[in-house]
Design an enzyme around this catalytic site. Structure first.
Site, short mmCIF file in Angstrom:
data_model
loop_
_atom_site.label_atom_id
_atom_site.label_comp_id
_atom_site.label_asym_id
_atom_site.label_seq_id
_atom_site.Cartn_x
_atom_site.Cartn_y
_atom_site.Cartn_z
N SER A 1 -45.54 -35.33 38.46
CA SER A 1 -45.21 -35.63 39.86
C SER A 1 -44.01 -34.84 40.38
O SER A 1 -43.76 -34.84 41.59
CB SER A 1 -44.92 -37.13 40.01
OG SER A 1 -46.10 -37.87 39.75
N GLU B 1 0.79 -1.23 0.00
CA GLU B 1 0.00 0.00 0.00
C GLU B 1 0.82 1.28 0.00
O GLU B 1 0.38 2.29 -0.56
CB GLU B 1 -0.94 0.00 1.23
CG GLU B 1 -1.97 -1.11 1.23
CD GLU B 1 -3.03 -0.91 0.16
OE1 GLU B 1 -3.42 0.25 -0.10
OE2 GLU B 1 -3.47 -1.91 -0.42
#
Length: 862
Positions: free
Chosen positions: A497, A90
């Site tokens: 239960s 770059e």
């Protein structure tokens, strides 16, 4: 002296005029645009969009939420080779220019003059920082000029390393990855510091065009770009020729990686996401919040596996529903045996391996492509059957492995007819699986492969610390991606239960004892609140006559529970159950409550059982321990209501020894653990500091007599010792207790159990209520999951019984009548009682409960 040539003179004046004009334009633009430029210090205050991350209590990553994947790093964390690669790609003169590269700009201006647009840019890294943080991406002269001015300003106020750090954290690198650390994770599943030179160069090639040079979507272009960057690095003497030649030989190794969570806890992560979103809105996904939960990785891993194995085991008990799909295949390629023979001819010294990479023929490539649409779920890997013989089938897996499933690993695959019927065991793989069938497989512990299928049944598991309500593990279903419905928190199913302990606990508060005898006999009810005449039964369809409460609970006798509730009256039981955290609106005000007809969430049931586990205190469930911002500053830290038995004793002692004073602490404003424990220290203490105040925890209030809890817990321990939960004896623990639960037609199966340190609730059933099968109960479908999980959870817990509280006595009783045994009685047994309720030697008088709709006579009921 010769006069200058007219043409040269003209050119000189033209250049001078052009340069002067350009200078005037530049100065004018500078004077016009400079006041409008943002201050450079603002760049340091810009909040990068960082996703929300969720962690376990041990800081292992669970999940992240956010559109942008970003993990900012500092300059010191950037590998030197990457710095060189990005500069080569770059801006090779980055450390020598002052923000603007005149050569690059000249090239850009020439393009603008000749073509009317800027094609190659000419931007330096500093100019890209100015553009990325402050400006738009449009390609215009005005934007470029602003970019130049900002770059010069940035270079004056920030050092080069800081500029590069800003750049590498901001840039977009494809596939939602922003910044180089996120890109390293997305493409390679590693940190940027762990990548090879070739991989670093690949990432350095992405900023120019993240799609065009992407190693996933455009590998051919990506490798050209990578090799060009490596060549530039060699030319700039960043790497040696040998390093260059080695790097360019490396193949593309990039694969799109999902966010690598260290533990699967998606249901809990979604709970965190909803909580953060409710507090912060969309900011929750962008400000880098780090949420640390109460989840413990070993327990969560165990919970995941227990649920998966439990549901697969249930599914296999009911038969094989057939392949998921079928695709037509051309004539078969060589079988595994043929391939093995050829391989042995070429390499006779190698040992046989029934799992191997598949040859990537065109047909296999096509099949693998078709298998992509089938997701691997809970280690159940999709595959396509290539061939079947009598004793085995050859399968190409989605993972490109070629495996063999032997007939003995498919014996469970009897043809499914319905939940109660299935066909005979398979005798031939040829008849079971056909070429082209899409199936599921899983690898067993011995390395062999088993035929599998995706369960249609679901489950939920939630485990808590009963002493403060912290969620230790949570599983809301078989697979989050397939169904995001969290069965721990959403919906609600009949508890069966497993709700009975709360009825029995209420009974102990209302004159009953563990030795009270109730008649387990048929009964018919005509109740206005019930739809029709009700004839309840035990699950076995049998009746057992006079039964002690203890025996009725561990044997789960329905008729006894109904008669107990009828005596107390449902209203009294409902008010008592509210103390455990149940919502009155969820509890039916009729006798069906005794059988657990209330629709209850596993979350609520676990909290209810926590009171039995902790000795009778009310705690609140919580799962977020701490929230930090991106800088590590603590935004929230939990202060959960916590059980403190010592605090309660101190408080009681204080009431006895101190003069009466106005009570300053209320239920709404509970005292802290520290403030109560302070009463034990008679010496002078310093005023609490800000730090100690932050650590104070509110004390959990008592909701039920500890003697009541002690008796109920001993009855629930008998569920495991000699009742419906005897499978749990395999854990070899004497300190565990719990209760099974099964609803009508076996539509829901439950098990809730605990010791002093862990309470866990498991539910199993179909999302659309339907029978699990006539042989499926809480003890067969839910309890095995609980056992598998608690085997891990109990490793961290010392085996210790709760101390017997004051006011409890042990008495020898007659097991048939529940009354005190006579001297010398051979068949007497011991039972525990509240001191005031212990049976006397004389005949007990009848207990009456005239209020709240209860019957006034025990004779009618018993």
């Amino acid at each position: 002296m010769k006069k200058a040539h007219p043409i040269l003179k003209f050119l000189s004046w033209s250049l001078l005029t052009g340069a002067s004009g350009a200078l005037i334009i530049f100065c004018s633009a500078l004077l016009y645009l400079s006041p409008k430029l943002p201050p450079v210090e603002k760049i340091l205050d810009i909040q990068l969009q960082i996703p929300l991350r969720v962690f376990t209590s041990g800081h292992e990553l669970i999940a992240e939420f956010g559109e942008k994947k970003r993990t900012p790093i500092t300059f010191d964390q950037i590998p030197n080779k990457f710095t060189q690669a990005i500069l080569a790609a770059e801006d090779s003169r980055f450390y020598s220019h002052h923000g603007v590269d005149l050569k690059g700009l000249t090239r850009a201006f020439i393009e603008l003059a000749t073509t009317g647009s800027i094609q190659t840019g000419g931007s330096t890294i500093t100019m890209q920082v100015a553009k990325n943080y402050f400006l738009t991406r449009e390609r215009t002269f005005l934007r470029k000029f602003n970019e130049i001015l900002l770059s010069l300003q940035i270079e004056r106020e920030l050092d080069k390393n800081k500029i590069l750090e800003l750049y590498i954290n901001k840039i977009y690198l494809g596939h939602r990855a922003y910044g180089i650390e996120a890109a390293a994770n997305v493409y390679y599943g590693k940190s940027i510091g762990e990548l090879s030179l070739a991989q670093l160069a690949m990432i350095a090639g992405l900023p120019k065009a993240p799609s065009k040079f992407n190693p996933i979507t455009n590998p051919s272009r990506a490798i050209v770009r990578r090799d060009w960057i490596l060549s530039r690095m060699k030319d700039l003497e960043y790497i040696t020729t040998a390093e260059y030649e080695d790097a360019v030989q490396q193949p593309i190794t990039a694969e799109l990686q999902r966010t690598k969570s260290e533990i699967e806890a998606s249901y809990l992560a979604e709970m965190v996401r909803k909580e953060l979103y409710s507090q912060h809105g969309k900011r929750a996904y962008t400000e880098g919040f780090k949420v640390y939960t109460t989840i413990q990785k070993p327990l969560q891993a165990s919970a995941n596996l227990a649920v998966q194995n439990g549901l697969i085991a249930y599914d296999q008990r009911h038969g094989f529903r057939g392949p998921e799909a079928h695709i037509e295949l051309p004539p078969p390629e060589p079988t595994l045996e043929t391939l093995e023979e050829k391989r042995q001819e070429n390499a006779p010294d190698e040992t046989s391996d029934k799992t191997k990479p598949a040859a990537l023929t065109e047909q296999n490539k096509s099949l693998l492509n078709q298998l992509r649409s089938y997701r691997t779920i809970a280690n159940l890997i999709p595959g396509v059957v290539l061939s079947s013989k009598e004793k085995s089938s050859q399968v190409l897996l989605k993972t490109a492995q070629l495996i063999e499933i032997p007939l003995e690993n498919a014996q469970w695959a009897r043809t499914y007819f319905n939940v109660n019927e299935r066909g005979p065991k398979p005798k031939s793989m040829e008849k079971l699986l056909k070429r082209g069938d899409i199936i599921r497989t899983r690898q067993l512990e011995d390395g062999s492969w088993e035929l599998a299928q995706l369960p249609t049944v679901q489950s939920a598991l939630v485990s808590l610390n009963p002493n403060n309500g912290a969620v230790l593990s949570l599983v809301g279903g078989f697979d989050f991606q397939s169904s995001k419905f969290n069965r721990v928190l959403q919906g609600g199913r009949q508890a069966g239960s497993s709700f009975k302990p709360f009825i029995y606990s209420a009974a102990l508060e209302n004159g009953f004892t563990a030795a009270t005898v109730v008649n387990d006999a048929p009964v018919v009810f005509k109740d206005r609140s019930l739809e029709s005449t009700w004839r309840p039964e035990n699950s076995s369809g049998k009746f057992f006559g006079p039964t002690r409460l203890r025996q009725a609970l561990y044997k789960s006798r329905n008729l006894v529970s109904i008669r107990i509730l009828r005596t107390m009256g449902p209203g009294k039981a409902i008010r008592f159950a509210e103390n455990f955290g149940f919502n009155r609106k969820d509890l039916p005000n009729n006798l069906s409550l005794a059988l657990g007809s209330a629709a209850i969430k596993p979350w609520d049931l676990a909290i209810g059982y926590a009171a039995f586990a902790n000795g009778g205190y009310k705690v609140e469930p919580w799962f977020i321990s701490r929230i930090e911002d991106n800088e590590g500053e603590v935004l929230f830290e939990a202060t959960p209501i916590t059980v403190c038995e010592q605090c309660e004793k101190l408080e009681q002692e204080a009431e006895l020894t101190m003069a009466p004073e106005p009570v300053s602490a209320t239920e709404e404003e509970p005292q802290s653990l520290e403030s109560l424990l302070e009463q034990a220290d008679n010496s002078e203490t310093e005023a609490p500091t800000e730090e100690t105040q932050e650590k104070q925890l509110p004390v959990a209030p008592r909701i039920v007599d500890e003697r009541n809890v002690y008796i109920v817990t001993s009855m629930l321990q008998d569920v495991i010792k000699r009742g419906t939960g005897t499978k749990a004896r395999t854990l070899n623990r004497y300190d565990i207790a719990g209760k099974t639960g099964t609803t009508n037609d076996q539509k829901d199966a439950w098990f809730s159990g605990f010791n002093r340190d862990v309470v866990t609730t498991v539910w199993v059933g179909f999302d659309k209520p339907e029978t699990l099968g006539r042989r499926e109960y809480g003890g067969t479908a839910a309890l095995p999951i609980w056992i598998d999980y608690m085997r891990t959870a109990l490793d961290q817990s010392t085996e210790e019984q709760r101390a017997q509280p004051d006011g409890i006595v042990t008495v020898k009783i007659d097991p048939e009548t529940g009354k005190r045994a006579v001297a010398g009685q051979v068949n007497s047994i011991f039972e525990i009682f509240k001191e005031e309720n212990a049976p006397k030697a004389e005949k007990l008088e009848a207990i009456t409960h005239p209020d709240e709709g209860g019957d006034s006579s025990f004779e009618e009921l018993f």
